[in-house]
Write a protein that holds these residues in place. Structure first.
Motif, PDB file in Angstrom:
ATOM      1  N   GLY A 120      26.317 -46.414   6.613  1.00 20.83           N
ATOM      2  CA  GLY A 120      26.492 -46.708   8.021  1.00 20.83           C
ATOM      3  C   GLY A 120      27.386 -45.677   8.693  1.00 20.83           C
ATOM      4  O   GLY A 120      27.704 -44.628   8.127  1.00 20.83           O
ATOM      5  N   THR A 121      27.810 -45.990   9.903  1.00 25.63           N
ATOM      6  CA  THR A 121      28.651 -45.052  10.666  1.00 25.63           C
ATOM      7  C   THR A 121      29.913 -44.696   9.906  1.00 25.63           C
ATOM      8  O   THR A 121      30.346 -43.538   9.901  1.00 25.63           O
ATOM      9  N   LEU A 122      30.517 -45.690   9.244  1.00 24.37           N
ATOM     10  CA  LEU A 122      31.734 -45.422   8.480  1.00 24.37           C
ATOM     11  C   LEU A 122      31.471 -44.432   7.360  1.00 24.37           C
ATOM     12  O   LEU A 122      32.213 -43.460   7.181  1.00 24.37           O
ATOM     13  N   GLY A 123      30.412 -44.651   6.581  1.00 25.96           N
ATOM     14  CA  GLY A 123      30.104 -43.757   5.473  1.00 25.96           C
ATOM     15  C   GLY A 123      29.795 -42.349   5.936  1.00 25.96           C
ATOM     16  O   GLY A 123      30.253 -41.359   5.337  1.00 25.96           O
ATOM     17  N   VAL A 124      29.021 -42.242   7.017  1.00 26.80           N
ATOM     18  CA  VAL A 124      28.678 -40.927   7.565  1.00 26.80           C
ATOM     19  C   VAL A 124      29.936 -40.223   8.076  1.00 26.80           C
ATOM     20  O   VAL A 124      30.121 -39.016   7.872  1.00 26.80           O
ATOM     21  N   SER A 125      30.823 -40.961   8.723  1.00 21.30           N
ATOM     22  CA  SER A 125      32.057 -40.383   9.250  1.00 21.30           C
ATOM     23  C   SER A 125      32.968 -39.894   8.130  1.00 21.30           C
ATOM     24  O   SER A 125      33.611 -38.844   8.249  1.00 21.30           O
ATOM     25  N   LEU A 126      33.038 -40.658   7.046  1.00 21.73           N
ATOM     26  CA  LEU A 126      33.840 -40.230   5.904  1.00 21.73           C
ATOM     27  C   LEU A 126      33.282 -38.942   5.304  1.00 21.73           C
ATOM     28  O   LEU A 126      34.037 -38.016   4.989  1.00 21.73           O
ATOM     29  N   HIS A 127      31.963 -38.881   5.147  1.00 22.71           N
ATOM     30  CA  HIS A 127      31.320 -37.670   4.631  1.00 22.71           C
ATOM     31  C   HIS A 127      31.653 -36.473   5.525  1.00 22.71           C
ATOM     32  O   HIS A 127      32.056 -35.403   5.048  1.00 22.71           O
ATOM     33  N   HIS A 128      31.488 -36.644   6.825  1.00 21.79           N
ATOM     34  CA  HIS A 128      31.763 -35.569   7.783  1.00 21.79           C
ATOM     35  C   HIS A 128      33.223 -35.128   7.698  1.00 21.79           C
ATOM     36  O   HIS A 128      33.523 -33.930   7.746  1.00 21.79           O
ATOM     37  N   SER A 143      20.495 -25.169  -2.311  1.00 22.44           N
ATOM     38  CA  SER A 143      19.189 -25.606  -2.812  1.00 22.44           C
ATOM     39  C   SER A 143      19.013 -27.112  -2.830  1.00 22.44           C
ATOM     40  O   SER A 143      17.901 -27.608  -2.921  1.00 22.44           O
ATOM     41  N   ASP A 144      20.103 -27.871  -2.766  1.00 19.07           N
ATOM     42  CA  ASP A 144      19.977 -29.325  -2.765  1.00 19.07           C
ATOM     43  C   ASP A 144      21.152 -29.943  -2.028  1.00 19.07           C
ATOM     44  O   ASP A 144      21.890 -29.256  -1.322  1.00 19.07           O
ATOM     45  N   ASP A 145      21.319 -31.254  -2.186  1.00 15.82           N
ATOM     46  CA  ASP A 145      22.351 -31.971  -1.445  1.00 15.82           C
ATOM     47  C   ASP A 145      23.615 -32.215  -2.266  1.00 15.82           C
ATOM     48  O   ASP A 145      24.448 -33.040  -1.913  1.00 15.82           O
ATOM     49  N   THR A 146      23.764 -31.485  -3.369  1.00 16.73           N
ATOM     50  CA  THR A 146      24.915 -31.660  -4.251  1.00 16.73           C
ATOM     51  C   THR A 146      26.214 -31.291  -3.542  1.00 16.73           C
ATOM     52  O   THR A 146      26.278 -30.314  -2.791  1.00 16.73           O
ATOM     53  N   GLY A 177      24.989 -35.720  -0.813  1.00 20.55           N
ATOM     54  CA  GLY A 177      24.769 -36.285   0.504  1.00 20.55           C
ATOM     55  C   GLY A 177      23.564 -37.197   0.483  1.00 20.55           C
ATOM     56  O   GLY A 177      22.441 -36.746   0.296  1.00 20.55           O
ATOM     57  N   CYS A 178      23.790 -38.493   0.649  1.00 23.86           N
ATOM     58  CA  CYS A 178      22.715 -39.488   0.643  1.00 23.86           C
ATOM     59  C   CYS A 178      22.308 -39.750   2.090  1.00 23.86           C
ATOM     60  O   CYS A 178      23.150 -40.133   2.913  1.00 23.86           O
ATOM     61  N   LEU A 179      21.044 -39.521   2.426  1.00 23.67           N
ATOM     62  CA  LEU A 179      20.591 -39.681   3.799  1.00 23.67           C
ATOM     63  C   LEU A 179      20.634 -41.152   4.201  1.00 23.67           C
ATOM     64  O   LEU A 179      20.028 -41.999   3.565  1.00 23.67           O
ATOM     65  N   ASP A 180      21.348 -41.420   5.276  1.00 26.86           N
ATOM     66  CA  ASP A 180      21.583 -42.781   5.732  1.00 26.86           C
ATOM     67  C   ASP A 180      20.437 -43.255   6.615  1.00 26.86           C
ATOM     68  O   ASP A 180      20.084 -42.593   7.596  1.00 26.86           O
ATOM     69  N   TRP A 181      19.837 -44.422   6.317  1.00 27.61           N
ATOM     70  CA  TRP A 181      18.646 -44.842   7.031  1.00 27.61           C
ATOM     71  C   TRP A 181      18.916 -45.308   8.456  1.00 27.61           C
ATOM     72  O   TRP A 181      18.028 -45.288   9.293  1.00 27.61           O
ATOM     73  N   SER A 182      20.136 -45.709   8.765  1.00 24.25           N
ATOM     74  CA  SER A 182      20.412 -46.129  10.139  1.00 24.25           C
ATOM     75  C   SER A 182      20.942 -44.979  10.989  1.00 24.25           C
ATOM     76  O   SER A 182      20.682 -44.917  12.186  1.00 24.25           O
ATOM     77  N   ARG A 184      20.590 -41.556  10.075  1.00 22.71           N
ATOM     78  CA  ARG A 184      19.782 -40.351   9.854  1.00 22.71           C
ATOM     79  C   ARG A 184      20.663 -39.126   9.595  1.00 22.71           C
ATOM     80  O   ARG A 184      20.283 -37.997   9.865  1.00 22.71           O
ATOM     81  N   ARG A 185      21.861 -39.393   9.121  1.00 22.95           N
ATOM     82  CA  ARG A 185      22.759 -38.349   8.636  1.00 22.95           C
ATOM     83  C   ARG A 185      23.238 -38.777   7.256  1.00 22.95           C
ATOM     84  O   ARG A 185      22.918 -39.869   6.800  1.00 22.95           O
ATOM     85  N   THR A 186      23.995 -37.933   6.589  1.00 28.55           N
ATOM     86  CA  THR A 186      24.331 -38.232   5.196  1.00 28.55           C
ATOM     87  C   THR A 186      25.694 -38.896   5.032  1.00 28.55           C
ATOM     88  O   THR A 186      26.635 -38.619   5.766  1.00 28.55           O
ATOM     89  N   HIS A 187      25.744 -39.792   4.056  1.00 29.06           N
ATOM     90  CA  HIS A 187      27.016 -40.330   3.592  1.00 29.06           C
ATOM     91  C   HIS A 187      27.199 -39.904   2.133  1.00 29.06           C
ATOM     92  O   HIS A 187      26.293 -39.338   1.532  1.00 29.06           O
TER      93      HIS A 187
END
Length: 234
Positions: A120-128, A143-146, A177-182, A184-187
């Motif tokens: 969610g927004t929290l996870g994406v914000s933490l990643h960012h 080459s990947d999301d590692t 980076g796991c693409l977040d379904w709500s 559409r950015r990564t957490h």
């Protein structure tokens, strides 16, 4: 049968197991990383208990779900984090559109579990924020999301209370980076994402809602997690 053909058949079997609507509902219910009984999952899927048992057997046979026996009760949960990653990616694909307009309930969009990490927004914000602080960096080859932890990241994450070195030794992908379904950015996914969620729950930085996957940042979480990272509660 050659190896490639055998792999194709396994992929087809897994896709078919996920593809039935009632089974898909059960799988997404289990994405909250809580075990459920077949009766509970029957209610979620809107099917009879006997039909639910047949569906769950199919999911177990496909290696998507496992059974946990506790006394006279049988509980089901996601077999492996890789299964959760596939389900999350399918959610993104299913909701793809030219212009993304989120329809996820506000509480789930704000913060929730994605199997065993924060989404969610929290996870994406933490990643960012981890990227902005230089604590995590992407794969050098792109080459990947590692994700890899930097020297300053090791210090920063340790200061938060994470045992990064032990997490790196786990037999699991460390961070990606796991693409977040709500959003559409990564957490942050992987062992690091799981360790962060575990720590946040243990220290009561977040509280999990009883009826769904949503998370709520507590006042303690605002002070001990968000404030040190220069973040605010959404």
């Amino acid at each position: 049968m050659d190896v490639a053909e055998d792999a194709d058949l396994r992929v087809s079997a897994i896709a078919a197991a996920i593809g039935e609507p009632a089974r898909a509902k059960m799988l997404y219910c289990l994405m909250g990383n809580r075990a459920h009984t077949s009766t509970e999952l029957a209610m979620v899927a809107g099917v009879s208990p006997s039909t639910a048992s047949a569906h769950l057997s199919r999911l177990v046979d496909a290696g998507l779900v496992r059974v946990l026996v506790q006394g006279r009760h049988r509980y089901y949960n996601i077999h492996d984090p890789a299964v959760a990653e596939v389900l999350e990616a399918l959610s993104v694909l299913a909701g793809a559109r030219d212009t993304f307009v989120p329809t996820t309930p506000v509480r789930l969009r704000a913060a929730r579990t994605c199997y065993d990490h924060i989404a969610g927004t929290l996870g994406v914000s933490l990643h960012h924020r981890f990227i902005a602080l230089g604590w995590l960096v992407g794969d050098e080859a792109g080459s990947d999301d590692t994700l890899a932890v930097t020297t300053c990241g090791l210090k920063g994450l340790t200061a938060l209370g994470l045992d990064v070195e032990s997490t790196q030794r786990l037999r699991r992908r460390f961070a990606f980076g796991c693409l977040d379904w709500s959003e559409r950015r990564t957490h942050v996914g992987g062992a690091l994402g799981a360790a962060l969620l575990t720590l946040a729950l243990q220290r009561k930085w977040v509280a999990q809602h009883r009826d769904d996957r949503s998370l709520r940042v507590t006042p303690a979480g605002e002070r001990a997690l968000l404030a040190p990272l220069g973040m605010r509660k959404h």
